[in-house]
Design a protein around this motif. Structure first.
Motif, PDB file in Angstrom:
ATOM      1  N   PRO A   1       0.737  -1.325  -0.070  1.00 37.27           N
ATOM      2  CA  PRO A   1      -0.038  -0.004   0.190  1.00 37.27           C
ATOM      3  C   PRO A   1       0.971   1.147   0.092  1.00 37.27           C
ATOM      4  CG  PRO A   1      -1.093  -1.697   1.347  1.00 37.27           C
ATOM      5  CD  PRO A   1       0.319  -2.240   1.173  1.00 37.27           C
ATOM      6  N   LYS A   2       2.001   1.490   1.007  1.00 38.32           N
ATOM      7  CA  LYS A   2       2.857   2.556   0.884  1.00 38.32           C
ATOM      8  C   LYS A   2       3.317   2.826  -0.495  1.00 38.32           C
ATOM      9  CE  LYS A   2       3.077   2.969   5.776  1.00 38.32           C
ATOM     10  NZ  LYS A   2       4.180   2.798   6.927  1.00 38.32           N
ATOM     11  N   VAL A   3       3.990   1.760  -1.128  1.00 34.65           N
ATOM     12  CA  VAL A   3       4.579   1.971  -2.176  1.00 34.65           C
ATOM     13  C   VAL A   3       3.912   2.261  -3.308  1.00 34.65           C
ATOM     14  CG1 VAL A   3       6.274   0.543  -3.733  1.00 34.65           C
ATOM     15  CG2 VAL A   3       6.528   0.552  -1.273  1.00 34.65           C
ATOM     16  N   LEU A   4       2.628   1.675  -3.448  1.00 33.69           N
ATOM     17  CA  LEU A   4       1.505   1.932  -4.242  1.00 33.69           C
ATOM     18  C   LEU A   4       1.090   3.226  -4.440  1.00 33.69           C
ATOM     19  CD1 LEU A   4      -0.388   0.668  -6.581  1.00 33.69           C
ATOM     20  CD2 LEU A   4      -2.032   0.335  -4.617  1.00 33.69           C
ATOM     21  N   GLU A   5       1.076   3.669  -3.285  1.00 29.54           N
ATOM     22  CA  GLU A   5       0.372   5.189  -3.161  1.00 29.54           C
ATOM     23  C   GLU A   5       1.832   6.241  -3.725  1.00 29.54           C
ATOM     24  OE1 GLU A   5      -0.871   8.585   0.347  1.00 29.54           O
ATOM     25  OE2 GLU A   5       0.103   6.573   0.959  1.00 29.54           O
ATOM     26  N   VAL A   6       3.080   5.825  -3.552  1.00 32.77           N
ATOM     27  CA  VAL A   6       4.109   6.671  -4.149  1.00 32.77           C
ATOM     28  C   VAL A   6       3.989   6.552  -5.577  1.00 32.77           C
ATOM     29  CG1 VAL A   6       6.419   6.910  -4.406  1.00 32.77           C
ATOM     30  CG2 VAL A   6       5.574   6.213  -2.285  1.00 32.77           C
ATOM     31  N   PHE A   7       3.471   5.473  -6.140  1.00 35.69           N
ATOM     32  CA  PHE A   7       3.471   5.145  -7.792  1.00 35.69           C
ATOM     33  C   PHE A   7       2.283   5.946  -8.388  1.00 35.69           C
ATOM     34  CE2 PHE A   7       6.625   2.000  -7.186  1.00 35.69           C
ATOM     35  CZ  PHE A   7       7.178   1.803  -8.662  1.00 35.69           C
ATOM     36  N   GLU A   8       1.134   5.961  -7.382  1.00 38.55           N
ATOM     37  CA  GLU A   8      -0.213   6.708  -7.688  1.00 38.55           C
ATOM     38  C   GLU A   8       0.243   8.043  -7.819  1.00 38.55           C
ATOM     39  OE1 GLU A   8      -2.764   5.432  -4.778  1.00 38.55           O
ATOM     40  OE2 GLU A   8      -3.455   3.545  -5.982  1.00 38.55           O
ATOM     41  N   ILE A   9       0.585   8.643  -6.705  1.00 34.62           N
ATOM     42  CA  ILE A   9       0.790   9.963  -6.588  1.00 34.62           C
ATOM     43  C   ILE A   9       1.867  10.586  -7.579  1.00 34.62           C
ATOM     44  CG2 ILE A   9       2.020  12.064  -5.221  1.00 34.62           C
ATOM     45  CD1 ILE A   9       1.015  10.454  -2.826  1.00 34.62           C
ATOM     46  N   SER A  10       3.058   9.828  -8.091  1.00 34.42           N
ATOM     47  CA  SER A  10       3.969  10.114  -9.224  1.00 34.42           C
ATOM     48  C   SER A  10       3.263   9.957 -10.484  1.00 34.42           C
ATOM     49  CB  SER A  10       5.052   9.245  -9.121  1.00 34.42           C
ATOM     50  OG  SER A  10       4.814   7.895  -9.540  1.00 34.42           O
ATOM     51  N   GLY A  11       2.239   9.326 -10.713  1.00 31.52           N
ATOM     52  CA  GLY A  11       1.352   9.391 -11.906  1.00 31.52           C
ATOM     53  C   GLY A  11       2.229   8.103 -12.570  1.00 31.52           C
ATOM     54  N   PHE A  12       2.934   7.410 -12.022  1.00 30.42           N
ATOM     55  CA  PHE A  12       3.623   6.164 -12.814  1.00 30.42           C
ATOM     56  C   PHE A  12       2.743   5.011 -13.144  1.00 30.42           C
ATOM     57  CE2 PHE A  12       8.438   6.823 -11.891  1.00 30.42           C
ATOM     58  CZ  PHE A  12       8.461   8.133 -12.528  1.00 30.42           C
ATOM     59  N   LEU A  13       1.568   5.200 -12.544  1.00 28.97           N
ATOM     60  CA  LEU A  13       0.685   3.892 -12.816  1.00 28.97           C
ATOM     61  C   LEU A  13       0.088   3.958 -14.040  1.00 28.97           C
ATOM     62  CD1 LEU A  13      -1.209   3.187  -9.219  1.00 28.97           C
ATOM     63  CD2 LEU A  13       0.989   2.095 -10.344  1.00 28.97           C
ATOM     64  N   GLY A  14      -0.100   5.121 -14.478  1.00 30.54           N
ATOM     65  CA  GLY A  14      -0.758   5.630 -16.041  1.00 30.54           C
ATOM     66  C   GLY A  14       0.418   5.012 -17.072  1.00 30.54           C
ATOM     67  N   ILE A  15       1.727   4.915 -16.804  1.00 30.03           N
ATOM     68  CA  ILE A  15       2.726   4.427 -17.954  1.00 30.03           C
ATOM     69  C   ILE A  15       3.285   3.188 -17.712  1.00 30.03           C
ATOM     70  CG2 ILE A  15       2.998   7.074 -18.338  1.00 30.03           C
ATOM     71  CD1 ILE A  15       5.682   6.810 -16.802  1.00 30.03           C
ATOM     72  N   LEU A  16       3.159   2.314 -16.463  1.00 26.92           N
ATOM     73  CA  LEU A  16       3.802   1.351 -16.165  1.00 26.92           C
ATOM     74  C   LEU A  16       2.607   0.269 -16.023  1.00 26.92           C
ATOM     75  CD1 LEU A  16       6.318   2.229 -13.451  1.00 26.92           C
ATOM     76  CD2 LEU A  16       6.790   1.746 -15.921  1.00 26.92           C
ATOM     77  N   THR A  17       2.922  -1.064 -16.470  1.00 25.06           N
ATOM     78  CA  THR A  17       2.221  -2.185 -16.284  1.00 25.06           C
ATOM     79  C   THR A  17       2.344  -2.624 -14.916  1.00 25.06           C
ATOM     80  OG1 THR A  17       2.349  -2.736 -18.857  1.00 25.06           O
ATOM     81  CG2 THR A  17       1.382  -4.481 -17.093  1.00 25.06           C
ATOM     82  N   VAL A  18       1.102  -3.022 -14.088  1.00 22.28           N
ATOM     83  CA  VAL A  18       1.354  -3.577 -12.778  1.00 22.28           C
ATOM     84  C   VAL A  18       0.378  -4.620 -12.628  1.00 22.28           C
ATOM     85  CG1 VAL A  18       0.917  -2.980 -10.239  1.00 22.28           C
ATOM     86  CG2 VAL A  18       1.614  -1.191 -11.618  1.00 22.28           C
ATOM     87  N   ALA A  19       0.737  -5.571 -12.092  1.00 21.78           N
ATOM     88  CA  ALA A  19       0.057  -6.763 -11.721  1.00 21.78           C
ATOM     89  C   ALA A  19      -0.194  -6.934 -10.082  1.00 21.78           C
ATOM     90  CB  ALA A  19       0.602  -7.844 -12.443  1.00 21.78           C
ATOM     91  N   ALA A  20      -1.334  -7.800  -9.798  1.00 24.74           N
ATOM     92  CA  ALA A  20      -1.254  -8.124  -8.648  1.00 24.74           C
ATOM     93  C   ALA A  20      -0.396  -8.804  -7.783  1.00 24.74           C
ATOM     94  CB  ALA A  20      -2.678  -8.371  -8.273  1.00 24.74           C
ATOM     95  N   SER A  21      -0.096 -10.144  -8.589  1.00 24.29           N
ATOM     96  CA  SER A  21       0.921 -10.950  -8.272  1.00 24.29           C
ATOM     97  C   SER A  21       1.913 -11.326  -9.101  1.00 24.29           C
ATOM     98  CB  SER A  21       0.197 -12.320  -7.942  1.00 24.29           C
ATOM     99  OG  SER A  21      -0.524 -12.879  -9.212  1.00 24.29           O
ATOM    100  N   ARG A  22       2.863 -12.324  -8.697  1.00 33.13           N
ATOM    101  CA  ARG A  22       4.030 -12.542  -9.655  1.00 33.13           C
ATOM    102  C   ARG A  22       3.342 -13.518 -10.893  1.00 33.13           C
ATOM    103  NH1 ARG A  22       9.477 -15.239  -7.446  1.00 33.13           N
ATOM    104  NH2 ARG A  22       9.825 -13.146  -6.680  1.00 33.13           N
ATOM    105  N   GLY A  23       2.459 -14.291 -10.418  1.00 30.30           N
ATOM    106  CA  GLY A  23       1.722 -15.242 -11.492  1.00 30.30           C
ATOM    107  C   GLY A  23       1.123 -14.420 -12.588  1.00 30.30           C
ATOM    108  N   GLU A  24       0.424 -13.217 -12.159  1.00 32.64           N
ATOM    109  CA  GLU A  24      -0.213 -12.547 -13.077  1.00 32.64           C
ATOM    110  C   GLU A  24       0.696 -11.732 -13.950  1.00 32.64           C
ATOM    111  OE1 GLU A  24      -3.132  -8.624 -13.084  1.00 32.64           O
ATOM    112  OE2 GLU A  24      -3.395 -10.233 -11.481  1.00 32.64           O
ATOM    113  N   ALA A  25       1.913 -11.353 -13.422  1.00 30.79           N
ATOM    114  CA  ALA A  25       2.966 -10.591 -14.261  1.00 30.79           C
ATOM    115  C   ALA A  25       3.581 -11.454 -15.110  1.00 30.79           C
ATOM    116  CB  ALA A  25       3.808  -9.941 -13.111  1.00 30.79           C
ATOM    117  N   LEU A  26       3.777 -12.825 -14.799  1.00 33.93           N
ATOM    118  CA  LEU A  26       4.179 -13.666 -15.659  1.00 33.93           C
ATOM    119  C   LEU A  26       3.467 -13.878 -17.018  1.00 33.93           C
ATOM    120  CD1 LEU A  26       6.216 -15.965 -13.345  1.00 33.93           C
ATOM    121  CD2 LEU A  26       7.421 -14.555 -14.977  1.00 33.93           C
ATOM    122  N   LEU A  27       2.136 -14.015 -16.654  1.00 32.16           N
ATOM    123  CA  LEU A  27       1.096 -14.113 -17.827  1.00 32.16           C
ATOM    124  C   LEU A  27       0.939 -13.050 -18.587  1.00 32.16           C
ATOM    125  CD1 LEU A  27      -1.927 -15.700 -15.841  1.00 32.16           C
ATOM    126  CD2 LEU A  27      -0.703 -16.757 -17.527  1.00 32.16           C
TER     127      LEU A  27
END
Length: 111
Positions: free
Chosen positions: A82-108
């Motif tokens: 949550p704290k790390v996610l908040e930093v990515f949200e505030i920075s606007g990086f979530l709009g330009i990076l691909t984020v998955a909930a889990s390692r398995g989802e990321a690999l998919l």
């Protein structure tokens, strides 16, 4: 800060533990970009054990994403606490990076 680098399903999975800040960002940058220089094109950055990321750490993630894009590679982040996610949200990086909930989802997402 500790990095664990594994090869899973043809992708490099980098697990970051601890804090990514100005004190260690340059060393992390060298380690991550070395993977791309070795020819890796599919990278998962697992941040499930990362407790803190500063602007210097964000810069490293952005540099890795840009370097991979230049070589037709792909980066997927996963496990953002949550704290790390908040930093990515505030920075606007979530709009330009691909984020998955889990390692398995990321690999998919990299298939």
């Amino acid at each position: 800060m500790a990095l664990e680098i594994d090869k899973i399903e043809g992708a490099v999975v980098v697990s970051a533990e601890g804090q990514m800040n100005s004190g260690n960002a340059s060393a992390i940058e060298i380690d991550l970009l070395a993977q791309v220089d070795k020819g890796e094109r599919r990278v998962v950055l697992d941040l499930s054990l990362l407790s803190y990321i500063s602007s210097a750490g964000l810069r490293v993630v952005l540099l890795l994403a840009k370097r991979l894009k230049q070589v037709d590679g792909k980066l997927v982040l996963c496990g953002l606490q949550p704290k790390v996610l908040e930093v990515f949200e505030i920075s606007g990086f979530l709009g330009i990076l691909t984020v998955a909930a889990s390692r398995g989802e990321a690999l998919l997402l990299l298939r």
